[in-house]
Design a protein around this motif. Structure first.
Motif, PDB file in Angstrom:
ATOM      1  N   THR A  53       0.830  -1.179  -0.001  1.00  0.00           N
ATOM      2  CA  THR A  53       0.214  -0.009   0.053  1.00  0.00           C
ATOM      3  C   THR A  53       0.736   1.308   0.064  1.00  0.00           C
ATOM      4  N   LYS A  54       2.122   1.251   0.545  1.00  0.00           N
ATOM      5  CA  LYS A  54       3.028   2.159   0.515  1.00  0.00           C
ATOM      6  C   LYS A  54       3.274   2.799  -1.120  1.00  0.00           C
ATOM      7  N   SER A  55       3.337   2.074  -2.014  1.00  0.00           N
ATOM      8  CA  SER A  55       3.386   2.501  -3.331  1.00  0.00           C
ATOM      9  C   SER A  55       2.254   3.277  -3.929  1.00  0.00           C
ATOM     10  N   ALA A  56       1.169   2.928  -3.468  1.00  0.00           N
ATOM     11  CA  ALA A  56      -0.087   3.472  -3.982  1.00  0.00           C
ATOM     12  C   ALA A  56      -0.240   5.014  -2.971  1.00  0.00           C
ATOM     13  N   ASN A 108      -5.706   9.261   8.307  1.00  0.00           N
ATOM     14  CA  ASN A 108      -5.049   7.898   8.666  1.00  0.00           C
ATOM     15  C   ASN A 108      -5.477   7.529  10.194  1.00  0.00           C
ATOM     16  N   TYR A 109      -6.309   6.514  10.207  1.00  0.00           N
ATOM     17  CA  TYR A 109      -7.079   6.072  11.509  1.00  0.00           C
ATOM     18  C   TYR A 109      -7.384   4.777  11.318  1.00  0.00           C
ATOM     19  N   PRO A 110      -6.919   3.962  12.514  1.00  0.00           N
ATOM     20  CA  PRO A 110      -5.938   4.455  13.698  1.00  0.00           C
ATOM     21  C   PRO A 110      -4.778   4.985  13.328  1.00  0.00           C
ATOM     22  N   SER A 111      -4.069   5.934  13.930  1.00  0.00           N
ATOM     23  CA  SER A 111      -3.024   6.920  13.307  1.00  0.00           C
ATOM     24  C   SER A 111      -1.699   6.356  13.588  1.00  0.00           C
ATOM     25  N   ASN A 112      -1.028   6.412  12.622  1.00  0.00           N
ATOM     26  CA  ASN A 112       0.539   6.282  12.835  1.00  0.00           C
ATOM     27  C   ASN A 112       0.924   7.663  12.590  1.00  0.00           C
ATOM     28  N   PRO A 113       1.538   8.214  13.539  1.00  0.00           N
ATOM     29  CA  PRO A 113       2.202   7.725  14.708  1.00  0.00           C
ATOM     30  C   PRO A 113       1.500   7.846  16.140  1.00  0.00           C
ATOM     31  N   LEU A 114       0.204   8.399  16.039  1.00  0.00           N
ATOM     32  CA  LEU A 114      -0.280   8.914  17.278  1.00  0.00           C
ATOM     33  C   LEU A 114      -1.169   7.907  18.240  1.00  0.00           C
ATOM     34  N   GLY A 115      -1.529   6.764  17.555  1.00  0.00           N
ATOM     35  CA  GLY A 115      -2.419   5.860  18.164  1.00  0.00           C
ATOM     36  C   GLY A 115      -3.694   6.242  18.451  1.00  0.00           C
ATOM     37  N   ALA A 116      -4.167   7.594  17.749  1.00  0.00           N
ATOM     38  CA  ALA A 116      -5.590   8.169  17.819  1.00  0.00           C
ATOM     39  C   ALA A 116      -6.453   7.269  16.972  1.00  0.00           C
ATOM     40  N   VAL A 117      -7.695   7.512  17.251  1.00  0.00           N
ATOM     41  CA  VAL A 117      -8.619   6.759  16.459  1.00  0.00           C
ATOM     42  C   VAL A 117      -9.916   7.630  16.063  1.00  0.00           C
ATOM     43  N   ALA A 118     -10.558   7.464  14.985  1.00  0.00           N
ATOM     44  CA  ALA A 118     -11.795   8.432  14.747  1.00  0.00           C
ATOM     45  C   ALA A 118     -13.050   7.557  14.797  1.00  0.00           C
ATOM     46  N   ASP A 119     -14.287   8.200  14.929  1.00  0.00           N
ATOM     47  CA  ASP A 119     -15.468   7.533  14.956  1.00  0.00           C
ATOM     48  C   ASP A 119     -16.050   7.687  13.765  1.00  0.00           C
ATOM     49  N   ARG A 120     -17.381   6.981  13.914  1.00  0.00           N
ATOM     50  CA  ARG A 120     -18.167   7.119  12.281  1.00  0.00           C
ATOM     51  C   ARG A 120     -18.858   8.339  12.306  1.00  0.00           C
ATOM     52  N   VAL A 156      -8.462  10.286   0.686  1.00  0.00           N
ATOM     53  CA  VAL A 156      -7.806   9.151   0.767  1.00  0.00           C
ATOM     54  C   VAL A 156      -7.418   8.545   2.234  1.00  0.00           C
ATOM     55  N   HIS A 157      -8.272   7.489   2.611  1.00  0.00           N
ATOM     56  CA  HIS A 157      -7.999   6.932   3.935  1.00  0.00           C
ATOM     57  C   HIS A 157      -7.119   6.043   3.838  1.00  0.00           C
ATOM     58  N   ASP A 158      -5.840   6.207   4.719  1.00  0.00           N
ATOM     59  CA  ASP A 158      -5.039   5.134   4.871  1.00  0.00           C
ATOM     60  C   ASP A 158      -5.488   4.175   6.103  1.00  0.00           C
ATOM     61  N   PHE A 159      -5.922   3.035   5.606  1.00  0.00           N
ATOM     62  CA  PHE A 159      -6.408   2.190   6.920  1.00  0.00           C
ATOM     63  C   PHE A 159      -5.770   1.000   7.115  1.00  0.00           C
ATOM     64  N   ALA A 160      -4.293   1.166   6.887  1.00  0.00           N
ATOM     65  CA  ALA A 160      -3.376   0.332   7.244  1.00  0.00           C
ATOM     66  C   ALA A 160      -3.360  -0.585   8.624  1.00  0.00           C
ATOM     67  N   TYR A 161      -3.881   0.179   9.622  1.00  0.00           N
ATOM     68  CA  TYR A 161      -3.947  -0.459  11.291  1.00  0.00           C
ATOM     69  C   TYR A 161      -5.656  -0.683  11.359  1.00  0.00           C
ATOM     70  N   ALA A 162      -6.468  -1.023  10.369  1.00  0.00           N
ATOM     71  CA  ALA A 162      -7.716  -1.215  10.632  1.00  0.00           C
ATOM     72  C   ALA A 162      -7.895  -2.285  11.924  1.00  0.00           C
ATOM     73  N   PRO A 163      -7.374  -3.312  11.622  1.00  0.00           N
ATOM     74  CA  PRO A 163      -7.589  -4.385  12.828  1.00  0.00           C
ATOM     75  C   PRO A 163      -7.507  -3.938  14.343  1.00  0.00           C
ATOM     76  N   PHE A 164      -6.544  -2.734  14.637  1.00  0.00           N
ATOM     77  CA  PHE A 164      -5.993  -2.532  15.813  1.00  0.00           C
ATOM     78  C   PHE A 164      -6.892  -1.372  16.431  1.00  0.00           C
ATOM     79  N   SER A 165      -7.962  -1.605  16.744  1.00  0.00           N
ATOM     80  CA  SER A 165      -8.729  -0.522  17.587  1.00  0.00           C
ATOM     81  C   SER A 165      -9.220  -1.309  18.845  1.00  0.00           C
ATOM     82  N   PHE A 166      -8.965  -0.731  19.749  1.00  0.00           N
ATOM     83  CA  PHE A 166      -8.970  -1.578  21.053  1.00  0.00           C
ATOM     84  C   PHE A 166     -10.102  -1.181  21.999  1.00  0.00           C
TER      85      PHE A 166
END
Length: 390
Positions: free
Chosen positions: A98-101, A169-181, A199-209
């Motif tokens: 995904t970095k390439s895109a 970008n949520y969950p955020s790299n580097p902040l660890g912050a999230v966004a809601d619906r 463009v929403h970078d969803f790289a950390y989609a599974p990591f919402s705690f």
């Protein structure tokens, strides 16, 4: 022969040097908290399917430029089951990492001189793509007082008129912050019908705690103005496979597919088969990954906050964002930690001007190593005593 002036004007990628393993460190064994590569092995169902696919003759030849029907069907099913989002094949582009895109997309979509909003702090390589496209970077501040969500009402009118893209970008790299619906709903409502696409970078989609992280495509009208970039590297422990996909607005997706028609000859069939297996086993794989990093997040966050070390609560993703003690900036504190504790971290400055007095730590190491890090930070906690905000 030298590279051209445009390419040579782009600063070196910070992570190229961070991953080189050439840093000199102190007397203790090195603990590398600088690179966010999940530390577990690729799950067995994925490896098994990759091994089988290797011997299929169709995967030893050029494949279809835009990918196998089976992989795209798995993506459609994954988004339907996971997010309730209905996709068609025209909403999908397969990605060779995904970095390439993320870096290439401005070159496909904006004209020279047009603007792109980038989160600050945010992933460093977004900026390289804008510069290569001869675009203009517009600052999208992420501030603690706003929950690290952008304040759209504070954006400059002239910049908004010239902006063609906005990266989130949520969950955020580097902040660890999230966004809601509700945030994504506001975003789509604000920008649909304008000249700015999302463009929403969803790289950390599974990591919402705390609760499952929403897809921006769940918001009404999102397919008119947004795409989401989904990576299999993090959640599925597949970073070496270089597989992901973009989903969303058909015009934006067509730009990616058209670009790749000219620059690629199709994703290797073995990678597509492995990725298809990953998505079909997501219900078994992703909860394990989430639980692992949720425990690590609580372990580190609770321990450091108890010591008085100002770490931003890690609500999602695999990184912690820590304000450095007074008298340091991110670069000098990185050097201090490496020299005194043999801990390698990432200074905040590559993530933007708002990262100058921060470091980023990765949770992508084992629990034993994280506990060692906590003990080493205990010996340093007095550095933050009577500290004030920079």
């Amino acid at each position: 022969m030298k590279m051209n002036k445009l390419l040579s004007s782009i600063p070196d990628s910070y992570f190229k040097s961070a991953m080189a393993g050439e840093e000199a460190f102190g007397p203790l064994p090195l603990i590398n908290l600088a690179v966010g590569i999940p530390d577990a092995e690729t799950p067995e169902p994925i490896l098994k399917r990759a091994a089988e696919a290797l011997y299929q003759p169709e995967n030893q030849r050029y494949g279809q430029f835009r990918g196998k029907q089976s992989f795209k069907a798995a993506i459609i099913d994954f988004y339907k089951r996971g997010y309730g989002v209905e996709l068609e094949e025209e909403n999908i582009a397969l990605l060779y990492g995904t970095k390439s895109a993320l870096v290439q997309f401005p070159m496909m979509f904006i004209e020279p001189g047009e603007g792109v909003y980038l989160p600050n702090p945010g992933y460093p390589d977004y900026a390289a793509g804008v510069e290569l496209a001869k675009g203009v970077i517009y600052d999208l501040p992420l501030l603690a007082e706003n929950g690290y969500l952008p304040d759209y009402d504070a954006l400059d009118d002239e910049e908004q008129a010239n902006a063609r893209l906005m990266y989130l970008n949520y969950p955020s790299n580097p902040l660890g912050a999230v966004a809601d619906r509700a945030f994504f709903d506001r975003t789509i409502e604000r920008f649909k019908g304008t000249g700015t696409r999302i463009v929403h970078d969803f790289a950390y989609a599974p990591f919402s705690f705390e609760e499952k992280h929403p897809s921006i495509l769940q918001s009404e009208g999102s397919l008119d103005c947004a795409i989401e970039i989904y990576s299999l590297s993090k959640g599925f422990n597949m970073s070496g496979f270089r597989s992901g996909f973009a989903v969303g607005n058909k015009e934006m997706i067509n730009a990616i597919n058209t670009y790749q028609d000219h620059t690629q000859t199709g994703m290797w069939g073995v990678v597509q088969e492995a990725s298809t297996a990953a998505l079909r086993h997501a219900g078994d794989i992703l909860p394990v990954q989430k639980d692992t990093f949720s425990k690590r997040s609580r372990l580190v966050t609770e321990a450091l906050l108890e010591m008085g070390i100002p770490i931003n609560p890690i609500k999602g993703g695999i990184f912690g964002w820590i304000r450095v003690p007074e008298g340091f900036d991110g670069e000098t504190f990185k050097a201090y930690l490496l020299r005194e504790c043999s801990i390698l971290v990432t200074p905040g400055i590559p993530f933007g001007s708002r990262g100058k007095y921060y470091i980023r730590i990765s949770l992508a190491v084992g629990e034993v190593e994280l506990k060692e890090v906590i003990e080493l930070f205990k010996a340093l906690q007095n550095l933050w005593k009577n500290d004030i905000l920079h």
